[in-house]
Enzyme design. Structure first.
Site, PDB file in Angstrom:
ATOM      1  N   SER A 137      65.024  17.160  29.421  1.00  0.00           N
ATOM      2  CA  SER A 137      65.383  18.003  28.288  1.00  0.00           C
ATOM      3  C   SER A 137      66.837  17.734  27.906  1.00  0.00           C
ATOM      4  O   SER A 137      67.630  17.229  28.720  1.00  0.00           O
ATOM      5  CB  SER A 137      65.221  19.474  28.673  1.00  0.00           C
ATOM      6  OG  SER A 137      65.807  20.334  27.716  1.00  0.00           O
ATOM      7  N   TYR A 150      66.322  26.433  35.037  1.00  0.00           N
ATOM      8  CA  TYR A 150      65.695  25.456  34.144  1.00  0.00           C
ATOM      9  C   TYR A 150      66.656  24.312  33.850  1.00  0.00           C
ATOM     10  O   TYR A 150      66.315  23.140  34.003  1.00  0.00           O
ATOM     11  CB  TYR A 150      65.264  26.131  32.846  1.00  0.00           C
ATOM     12  CG  TYR A 150      64.671  25.164  31.846  1.00  0.00           C
ATOM     13  CD1 TYR A 150      63.344  24.758  31.965  1.00  0.00           C
ATOM     14  CD2 TYR A 150      65.442  24.632  30.808  1.00  0.00           C
ATOM     15  CE1 TYR A 150      62.800  23.845  31.067  1.00  0.00           C
ATOM     16  CE2 TYR A 150      64.905  23.726  29.912  1.00  0.00           C
ATOM     17  CZ  TYR A 150      63.578  23.340  30.043  1.00  0.00           C
ATOM     18  OH  TYR A 150      63.057  22.435  29.162  1.00  0.00           O
TER      19      TYR A 150
END
Length: 260
Positions: A137, A150
């Site tokens: 990401s 995350y």
């Protein structure tokens, strides 16, 4: 010879889109996801549209040793492409989030992905051929207050992928890590219990376009793939500001999107 690809998180989002791309290129596909109903719908869709073999494995990838179970169930089938896509997010301050859910995220993003790569990489190296696509990401490039686990786990995926890509140079096996920004997938719906109040709208990308970008990068043997000019810029922001400032910027963005 027909080649085989294994895709985790294949029931929706980028995993679904990548499964379609692989099937379209005549790969047999092994689809892995926890959502049995959606997984079988994807299987039916692919079988109707493409001439390839589709295998489904309904697995919870956030539990210990699931990678070994997957490898055992495919019964030694050579995997030519591994797509480690499955993942989820969790919003909130670290002292208030639920440890059980965070532990599941760590298993899913880090342990299962690493173990599955370890188990399938050996055969690729022996055959001197193979491709691995890890889905990280844009979050990997800076600390992420309010989504600390995350962001940290995606940073691990970026670093891990870059390291083994270097180790594998000349082996015939390539590793690509795709680092998209916000993408319109089911991920946005499971970030928090109040997902409707926490959907990022700025710089939102189309999943099919992101998947195609990552797919092409994988076939070119590119190591780090960042789709979109804005995302490429944001990935370098740490060069221009301190990490403390980068964390502050991320927190402001998170809080703003939380309120919208």
């Amino acid at each position: 010879m027909t080649k085989t690809a294994l895709i985790t998180g294949a029931a929706s989002g980028l995993g679904y889109e990548l499964s379609l791309l692989l099937a379209n290129d005549a790969y047999n596909v092994i689809l892995v996801d926890i959502d049995s109903e959606k997984l079988h719908l994807v299987k039916s869709e692919i079988e109707k549209s493409f001439s390839c073999k589709v295998t489904v494995l309904v697995k919870d990838l956030s539990v210990p040793d699931v990678a070994s179970q997957i490898v055992e169930e495919i019964n030694g089938a050579p995997i030519d492409v591994l797509v480690n896509n499955a993942g989820f997010g969790l919003f909130g301050t670290f002292n208030n989030t639920e440890w059980k859910r965070e532990l599941e995220m760590l298993y899913l993003h880090i342990i299962t992905t690493t173990h599955l790569t370890k188990l399938l990489l050996e055969g690729m190296v022996e055959r001197k051929s193979g491709k691995i696509l890890n889905i990280s990401s844009l979050a990997a490039f800076q600390p992420g207050p309010l989504m600390s686990i995350y962001y940290a786990s995606k940073s691990y995926l970026l670093s891990f992928s870059e390291a083994i890509a270097n180790e594998l140079k000349g082996s015939g096996v390539t590793v690509t890590v795709l680092c998209p920004g916000p993408t319109k997938t089911a991920f946005q719906d499971v970030v928090s219990e109040n997902a409707a109040d926490n959907k990022i709208s700025f710089n939102m990308a189309c999943p099919s376009e992101v998947a195609r970008y990552g797919y092409n990068a994988m076939h070119k043997g590119k190591t780090v793939a960042i789709p979109g000019i804005i995302n490429k810029f944001l990935a370098t922001i740490h060069r221009f500001v301190s990490r403390g400032m980068a964390a502050k910027i991320v927190r402001n963005i998170q809080e703003k999107n939380r309120k919208e």
